[in-house]
Structures are given as C-alpha cells and as structure tokens.
Design a protein around this motif. Structure first.
Motif, mmCIF file in Angstrom:
data_model
loop_
_atom_site.group_PDB
_atom_site.id
_atom_site.type_symbol
_atom_site.label_atom_id
_atom_site.label_comp_id
_atom_site.label_asym_id
_atom_site.label_seq_id
_atom_site.Cartn_x
_atom_site.Cartn_y
_atom_site.Cartn_z
ATOM 1 N N CYS A 1 31.487 37.109 38.175
ATOM 2 C CA CYS A 1 30.192 36.975 38.832
ATOM 3 C C CYS A 1 29.115 37.023 37.753
ATOM 4 O O CYS A 1 28.988 38.031 37.040
ATOM 5 C CB CYS A 1 29.984 38.107 39.832
ATOM 6 S SG CYS A 1 28.377 38.062 40.622
ATOM 7 N N ASN B 1 29.011 30.570 45.073
ATOM 8 C CA ASN B 1 29.178 31.513 43.972
ATOM 9 C C ASN B 1 29.910 32.773 44.438
ATOM 10 O O ASN B 1 30.780 33.293 43.739
ATOM 11 C CB ASN B 1 27.825 31.869 43.360
ATOM 12 C CG ASN B 1 27.957 32.549 42.025
ATOM 13 O OD1 ASN B 1 29.026 32.588 41.428
ATOM 14 N ND2 ASN B 1 26.865 33.096 41.555
ATOM 15 N N GLN C 1 33.639 31.748 44.915
ATOM 16 C CA GLN C 1 34.387 31.605 43.669
ATOM 17 C C GLN C 1 34.586 32.958 42.990
ATOM 18 O O GLN C 1 35.615 33.196 42.378
ATOM 19 C CB GLN C 1 33.744 30.590 42.714
ATOM 20 C CG GLN C 1 32.471 30.990 42.034
ATOM 21 C CD GLN C 1 32.618 31.852 40.803
ATOM 22 O OE1 GLN C 1 33.634 31.845 40.153
ATOM 23 N NE2 GLN C 1 31.589 32.604 40.505
ATOM 24 N N SER C 2 33.621 33.869 43.113
ATOM 25 C CA SER C 2 33.790 35.178 42.483
ATOM 26 C C SER C 2 34.867 36.001 43.171
ATOM 27 O O SER C 2 35.489 36.859 42.545
ATOM 28 C CB SER C 2 32.467 35.941 42.453
ATOM 29 O OG SER C 2 32.090 36.369 43.737
#
Length: 66
Positions: free
Chosen positions: A48, A38, A41-42
């Motif tokens: 987010c 996560n 990807q943010s």
C-alpha cells in the motif's frame, strides 16, 4: 495504527469524490474507482503506497538514556 489511518484516508477520499461527483462533475468518480482498485490490489499484494509513506515519516525511537 497505520492500518486505521489508511482506512480513514481512503474513506475520506471516497466520500469527498462522491460529493464532488454530485456537485461538480461525474468524472470525480474516477478517483473513487482508483481508491477502490488500490485497496483491492493491496489486499492481494500486501503493498500500500500510503502505508509505505506513513512508515517512512515515522520518527525512529529514541535510545534509552542510562
């Protein structure tokens, strides 16, 4: 401020899942992997989920009284 909270929450979740992996089940490392993915990807998408939730919970500024 929001970015600091996101980093702190991510750190707490990672440390907690590592502790749980050592004490309870190795499968808790999947939570660490999820948090890491996560964060990765943010960094690319600038999206987010936690940051979005924090901004939604932020109260609107009060109007100045005249």
């Amino acid at each position: 401020m929001c970015e600091r909270i996101v980093r702190a929450v991510a750190g707490i979740i990672v440390l907690t899942s590592i502790t749980l992996a050592a004490l309870v089940s190795i499968k808790w490392l999947l939570l660490t992997a999820f948090v890491g993915l996560n964060l990765l990807q943010s960094s690319f998408t600038k999206f987010c989920p936690l940051e979005k939730m924090l901004k939604a919970c932020k109260p609107a500024p009060k109007a100045l009284a005249s």
